[in-house]
Structures are given as C-alpha cells and as structure tokens.
Design an enzyme around this catalytic site. Structure first.
Site, mmCIF file in Angstrom:
data_model
loop_
_atom_site.group_PDB
_atom_site.id
_atom_site.type_symbol
_atom_site.label_atom_id
_atom_site.label_comp_id
_atom_site.label_asym_id
_atom_site.label_seq_id
_atom_site.Cartn_x
_atom_site.Cartn_y
_atom_site.Cartn_z
ATOM 1 N N GLU A 1 23.596 -5.659 2.338
ATOM 2 C CA GLU A 1 22.545 -6.192 1.472
ATOM 3 C C GLU A 1 21.791 -5.034 0.814
ATOM 4 O OE1 GLU A 1 21.249 -10.376 2.680
ATOM 5 O OE2 GLU A 1 20.097 -9.004 3.912
ATOM 6 N N HIS B 1 17.554 -6.581 9.149
ATOM 7 C CA HIS B 1 17.297 -7.033 7.772
ATOM 8 C C HIS B 1 16.374 -6.023 7.092
ATOM 9 C CE1 HIS B 1 15.790 -9.365 4.403
ATOM 10 N NE2 HIS B 1 16.901 -10.068 4.505
HETATM 11 C C1 PEP Z 1 18.058 -11.922 2.226
HETATM 12 O O1 PEP Z 1 16.863 -11.883 2.422
HETATM 13 O O2 PEP Z 1 18.849 -11.718 3.154
HETATM 14 C C2 PEP Z 1 18.529 -12.194 0.865
HETATM 15 C C3 PEP Z 1 19.785 -11.992 0.609
HETATM 16 O O3 PEP Z 1 17.591 -12.630 -0.022
HETATM 17 P P1 PEP Z 1 17.858 -13.137 -1.524
HETATM 18 O O4 PEP Z 1 19.077 -14.001 -1.506
HETATM 19 O O5 PEP Z 1 16.625 -13.866 -1.915
HETATM 20 O O6 PEP Z 1 18.092 -11.911 -2.356
#
Ligand code: PEP
Length: 235
Positions: free
Chosen positions: A157, A88
C-alpha cells in the site's frame, strides 16, 4: 483471490453488523469462492459466523494488562477474532508504530496462529527518490517479519495512494509486486485508492492476489462489485 475491507474509524457496531450481513447475503446468493475479509473499527468488533472473515485493525501484543487505550488478545477472543491487520501506514505514520513494535506484535499474534495481513509501502518522497531507494525502504519493513509464515498475507500500500485518489500505474504495480513476490510467496494484495472503477484492472495485474480497500469499501455495493470482478477473473 482475497478481497479485504478496512473500515477504519467508520461504522458503529450496528452499522458494521449490517454491513457484514449484506456481504453474507451477497456471497450466499452468488456462491462465490473469494476470500473476503472485513476489518471493522475496534469497538465494532462482534462475533460472526459465515463466509466473511472478520479481523481486527489493531491490537496490542498482550493478553491484557496496563496498556491504556489498547485492546489485547482477551478482547479479540471474546468475539472469536483470529485475524489482524499489522503495519498499516496509518499505524506507522499517524501513531508512530516502529518496525520494532510491529515485529513484536507480529510475533505475538503469529505464535497464536492468527491470520496476519501485514502492510508495507513507501511515502511519496521515497517514491520520488527512485526505484532503488524505494525498494530499499520497503525492504526495511520486512525486517524481523517471518515472511514464510503460513497465515501471512502481505498488502503493498503506497502511503501516497491511500485515501488520495492517486494510484501507481498498472505497470508500476506489476513491477513492484514482481519484486515483492521475490521476497515472500505469501499472497500479495494491492491497496491504495482502489475504487469500483479501477478494481478490475488492478485485480487483473500479474502478481496481484487481491485488494485491500479503504474508503471505497464503505459502500457495500461497491465492495460487492469488487468481489464479483475477482470472481470473474478467476485467477
Ligand atoms: C487502506 O486504508 O488500507 C486503503 C487502501 O485506503 P483507501 O482505499 O481509502 O486508499
């Protein structure tokens, strides 16, 4: 589809248990077929049986030992946890976990057959340097990772989208996911400011196999709505 909630450093064990119980009630009532994962804070991990898969946000690549502040395999096994989030962006950027350390962790939990949600994504300055630089950067996050591992789920992400309310355009998500799908056939989630208001269109994108949700997942009713959207799309 796979709908995952990263609860980060929120919700006590009691609150997390209540959250998961709500989700179970919702899934039972609707008889949904989506794969639902929840990653509670470490001290909120607990034994669970039901449709929801509970995973760890982090654990060290060891059974136990002298690793102050970490938990190991023994602590996951105590609660029957067989799923883990690795890579992450908050682990990479706030806690400085290197690709080498992540690969070590990945291999340790892979050998044990864990379901692994492995996160990749670029910071803003990389994004702004253009598509080629961005894809090269993301490629480095695949180094050392067994992309053919049967229990692997990848989450794309973008760092700049996490917790900011910003998201790439749907077109950008489709372009990047298409490229990432060429690297690995593992299910590919999108994460970064997914909310109840945009989840449906994100889930509908080509090559999006689900979402990883942070802040918006803290509202259990919002998270349930996202599961319903996935069910409706029936991809
Ligand atoms: C995450 O931390 O994996 C994430 C996607 O956070 P958020 O949805 O708050 O952007």
């Amino acid at each position: 589809m796979i709908i995952a909630a990263n609860l980060k450093t929120n919700l006590t064990r009691k609150e997390s248990d209540e959250y998961i119980a709500e989700l179970e009630k919702f899934l039972d009532k609707n008889n949904f077929s989506q794969e639902v994962l929840v990653f509670p804070a470490t001290s909120s991990l607990n034994s669970h049986s039901g449709k929801v898969i509970v995973g760890a946000q982090n654990a060290y690549a060891a059974k136990n030992g002298a690793f102050t502040g970490e938990i190991g395999l023994d602590h996951l096994e105590e609660f029957g946890i067989k799923t883990i989030l690795i890579g992450h962006s908050e682990r990479r950027h706030i806690f400085g976990e290197s690709q080498e350390a992540l690969v070590k962790k990945f291999n340790f939990y892979k050998e044990l057959g864990f379901k692994i949600v492995y996160c990749v994504g670029e910071p803003l300055e990389v994004r702004e340097a253009g598509n080629k630089v961005m894809m090269e950067y993301i490629s480095t996050q695949y180094e050392g990772i067994d992309i053919g591992y049967e229990n692997l789920i990848i989450a794309y992400e973008p760092v700049w989208a996490i917790g900011t309310g910003l998201t790439p355009t749907l077109e950008d998500i489709e372009v990047i996911h298409k490229e990432l799908k060429q690297k690995s056939h593992a299910p590919l989630l999108y994460g970064g400011s997914v909310k109840v208001t945009n989840a449906k269109e994100v889930l509908a994108c080509e090559n999006v196999d689900g979402v990883l949700v942070g802040s918006a997942a803290l509202y259990v009713n919002h998270f349930c709505s996202m599961i319903s959207y996935a069910q409706e799309l029936n991809k």
